[in-house]
Scaffold this active site. Sequence first.
Site, PDB file in Angstrom:
ATOM      1  N   CYS A 128       0.839  -1.212   0.000  1.00  0.00           N
ATOM      2  CA  CYS A 128       0.000   0.000   0.000  1.00  0.00           C
ATOM      3  C   CYS A 128       0.870   1.258   0.000  1.00  0.00           C
ATOM      4  O   CYS A 128       0.523   2.249  -0.643  1.00  0.00           O
ATOM      5  CB  CYS A 128      -0.911   0.014   1.226  1.00  0.00           C
ATOM      6  N   CYS A 210      -7.969  -1.795  -4.735  1.00  0.00           N
ATOM      7  CA  CYS A 210      -7.227  -2.562  -5.733  1.00  0.00           C
ATOM      8  C   CYS A 210      -7.913  -3.920  -5.944  1.00  0.00           C
ATOM      9  O   CYS A 210      -8.467  -4.504  -5.012  1.00  0.00           O
ATOM     10  CB  CYS A 210      -5.789  -2.771  -5.282  1.00  0.00           C
ATOM     11  N   CYS A 213      -7.326  -6.964  -3.662  1.00  0.00           N
ATOM     12  CA  CYS A 213      -7.597  -6.707  -2.246  1.00  0.00           C
ATOM     13  C   CYS A 213      -9.054  -6.343  -1.979  1.00  0.00           C
ATOM     14  O   CYS A 213      -9.394  -5.875  -0.886  1.00  0.00           O
ATOM     15  CB  CYS A 213      -6.687  -5.587  -1.743  1.00  0.00           C
ATOM     16  N   CYS A 238      -5.183   1.499   4.701  1.00  0.00           N
ATOM     17  CA  CYS A 238      -3.949   1.341   3.915  1.00  0.00           C
ATOM     18  C   CYS A 238      -2.836   2.251   4.405  1.00  0.00           C
ATOM     19  O   CYS A 238      -1.689   2.095   3.999  1.00  0.00           O
ATOM     20  CB  CYS A 238      -4.221   1.625   2.439  1.00  0.00           C
TER      21      CYS A 238
END
Length: 242
Positions: A128, A210, A213, A238
């Site tokens: 991240c 993302c 994730c 993150c």
Amino acid sequence: MEKPKLWMIPQPTQDDFVQLEAKEKQLLARLQDISNAHQQIKFASSLAVEDMVITDVIAKTKAKITVFTLETGQLNPETLALLSVLKKTYPQLNFELFYPDTQAIKHYEEQKGKFAFYESVALRRECCYLRKIEPLNRALASADCWLTGQRRSQSTTRTTLPFYEQDESRQIAKYNPIYDWSENEVWAYILKYQIPYNALYEQGFPSIGCAPCTAPVKAGDDIRAGRWWWENKDSKECGLHK
């Protein structure tokens, strides 16, 4: 076996639409106050519905606020498609994209593995950092304040979120202009003004990051349950907002 029902886009009530009028006026006033107090204002848009609300108001009011997105290199095709729509919908906006350092990503993947972020919170946060925080630092290098689309009711890590914060690491102001909006009020705005939004919302994704994730969420679960779905709920940030 019957598949579990997934989260669905909320259906705002008439009361939500009534309350929205006051929330809109308040948001306009907040953005005006921020514009009057700062010179180089940047809005970090993740392209979530919350961010689309703020983007729409910035565009309507012609506020001198630069909108930017972190293109992490791991975004879903649906998110990338929304980027293209956004530029066409709001051609008047000063819109920027920031990417991770390709060499840093290559080094991480070679040394730790392409999917090392599944192995521990520390390795996930390192990913991240490379894909989000380092690009964010570059995005905010010339700013004297920045805005986010965070809301208190989004997660257990945001229940005390204020309107104004001091970003201590960058020594600039930080604002969360719709921190006190409900999920229904956000969707009432989206539906009222027919604002474009990510197609993944229609596939059970109430919170989108993302691709590796992010997962769809079952009906009734926390709306951020699909973010870093393999981790404990208390670690699901993150680092962008620490």
